[in-house]
Write a protein that holds these residues in place. Structure first.
Motif, mmCIF file in Angstrom:
data_model
loop_
_atom_site.group_PDB
_atom_site.id
_atom_site.type_symbol
_atom_site.label_atom_id
_atom_site.label_comp_id
_atom_site.label_asym_id
_atom_site.label_seq_id
_atom_site.Cartn_x
_atom_site.Cartn_y
_atom_site.Cartn_z
ATOM 1 N N LEU A 127 -31.622 -20.321 45.168
ATOM 2 C CA LEU A 127 -30.957 -19.221 45.867
ATOM 3 C C LEU A 127 -30.528 -19.627 47.273
ATOM 4 N N ALA A 128 -31.350 -20.415 47.944
ATOM 5 C CA ALA A 128 -30.992 -20.896 49.283
ATOM 6 C C ALA A 128 -29.766 -21.805 49.222
ATOM 7 N N GLN A 129 -29.697 -22.657 48.199
ATOM 8 C CA GLN A 129 -28.541 -23.554 48.051
ATOM 9 C C GLN A 129 -27.272 -22.752 47.763
ATOM 10 N N VAL A 130 -27.371 -21.753 46.912
ATOM 11 C CA VAL A 130 -26.216 -20.907 46.615
ATOM 12 C C VAL A 130 -25.749 -20.200 47.878
ATOM 13 N N SER A 131 -26.690 -19.664 48.617
ATOM 14 C CA SER A 131 -26.360 -18.987 49.873
ATOM 15 C C SER A 131 -25.712 -19.965 50.855
ATOM 16 N N GLY A 132 -26.229 -21.180 50.899
ATOM 17 C CA GLY A 132 -25.669 -22.194 51.789
ATOM 18 C C GLY A 132 -24.224 -22.519 51.457
ATOM 19 N N LEU A 133 -23.891 -22.543 50.177
ATOM 20 C CA LEU A 133 -22.498 -22.795 49.787
ATOM 21 C C LEU A 133 -21.586 -21.681 50.274
ATOM 22 N N ARG A 134 -22.080 -20.454 50.240
ATOM 23 C CA ARG A 134 -21.271 -19.324 50.717
ATOM 24 C C ARG A 134 -21.060 -19.403 52.224
ATOM 25 N N ASP A 135 -22.009 -20.007 52.920
ATOM 26 C CA ASP A 135 -21.886 -20.158 54.370
ATOM 27 C C ASP A 135 -20.990 -21.337 54.740
ATOM 28 N N GLU A 139 -16.122 -16.121 46.400
ATOM 29 C CA GLU A 139 -15.489 -15.396 45.304
ATOM 30 C C GLU A 139 -16.337 -15.442 44.032
ATOM 31 N N LEU A 140 -16.959 -16.593 43.766
ATOM 32 C CA LEU A 140 -17.638 -16.791 42.489
ATOM 33 C C LEU A 140 -19.150 -16.625 42.532
ATOM 34 N N LEU A 141 -19.767 -16.978 43.638
ATOM 35 C CA LEU A 141 -21.228 -16.956 43.716
ATOM 36 C C LEU A 141 -21.726 -15.658 44.341
ATOM 37 N N VAL A 142 -21.329 -14.566 43.755
ATOM 38 C CA VAL A 142 -21.716 -13.237 44.218
ATOM 39 C C VAL A 142 -23.112 -12.952 43.676
ATOM 40 N N THR A 143 -24.019 -12.588 44.544
ATOM 41 C CA THR A 143 -25.421 -12.394 44.168
ATOM 42 C C THR A 143 -25.571 -11.479 42.962
ATOM 43 N N GLU A 144 -24.818 -10.383 42.935
ATOM 44 C CA GLU A 144 -24.956 -9.417 41.841
ATOM 45 C C GLU A 144 -24.506 -9.989 40.499
ATOM 46 N N LYS A 145 -23.753 -11.076 40.517
ATOM 47 C CA LYS A 145 -23.228 -11.635 39.275
ATOM 48 C C LYS A 145 -23.920 -12.930 38.858
ATOM 49 N N LEU A 146 -24.884 -13.376 39.630
ATOM 50 C CA LEU A 146 -25.577 -14.614 39.298
ATOM 51 C C LEU A 146 -26.492 -14.407 38.099
ATOM 52 N N ASN A 147 -26.616 -15.444 37.297
ATOM 53 C CA ASN A 147 -27.513 -15.428 36.145
ATOM 54 C C ASN A 147 -28.417 -16.641 36.235
ATOM 55 N N MET A 148 -29.598 -16.512 35.679
ATOM 56 C CA MET A 148 -30.539 -17.620 35.702
ATOM 57 C C MET A 148 -31.351 -17.590 34.418
ATOM 58 N N GLN A 159 -38.026 -9.892 41.670
ATOM 59 C CA GLN A 159 -37.975 -9.554 43.090
ATOM 60 C C GLN A 159 -37.243 -10.631 43.874
ATOM 61 N N LEU A 160 -37.495 -11.886 43.562
ATOM 62 C CA LEU A 160 -36.804 -12.977 44.250
ATOM 63 C C LEU A 160 -35.301 -12.910 44.002
ATOM 64 N N LEU A 161 -34.922 -12.568 42.793
ATOM 65 C CA LEU A 161 -33.513 -12.534 42.447
ATOM 66 C C LEU A 161 -32.782 -11.353 43.070
ATOM 67 N N ARG A 162 -33.483 -10.372 43.514
ATOM 68 C CA ARG A 162 -32.855 -9.221 44.156
ATOM 69 C C ARG A 162 -32.518 -9.463 45.615
#
Length: 112
Positions: free
Chosen positions: A11-19, A85-94, A108-111
């Motif tokens: 999740l931190a890596q995904v967030s980092g890409l958005r930044d 555009e693509l890595l929207v938290t609400e649309k992520l799957n794991m 809880q972590l995924l929220r």
């Protein structure tokens, strides 16, 4: 055992890409990708696969130089734009494969 740490790191890596990504990191990635691509295309089977996929998906065959040129044109801003555009938290799957306990904790972590 370390599934929680792994999920937090992902999740931190995904967030980092958005930044955005640092220019130096992007340049290293470009060099790595182009180098690996050049090495891979030295094999005739890989080259025929490369050409077949391009013809099937694009309707044309791009040369290595053309692909590397396009790859080198990517900017940190481009990555940030696509990631947002693509890595929207609400649309992520794991998917977590294997036995583990604590499904509620993962949810809880995924929220976040």
């Amino acid at each position: 055992r370390r599934v929680y740490d792994a999920v937090q790191t992902i999740l931190a890596q995904v967030s980092g890409l958005r930044d955005g990504v640092p220019e130096e990191e992007l340049e290293r990635a470009k060099r790595l990708c182009s180098g690996r691509l050049e090495l891979r295309l030295e094999d005739t089977r890989a080259m025929s696969g490369w050409m077949g996929v391009q013809e099937s998906l694009l309707g044309q065959i791009l040369g290595l130089d053309e692909v590397v040129k396009d790859m080198n044109a990517v900017t940190p801003g481009d990555i940030r734009k696509v990631a947002n555009e693509l890595l929207v938290t609400e649309k992520l799957n794991m998917a977590i494969v294997g036995p583990f306990r604590g499904q509620r904790r993962i949810q809880q972590l995924l929220r976040l």
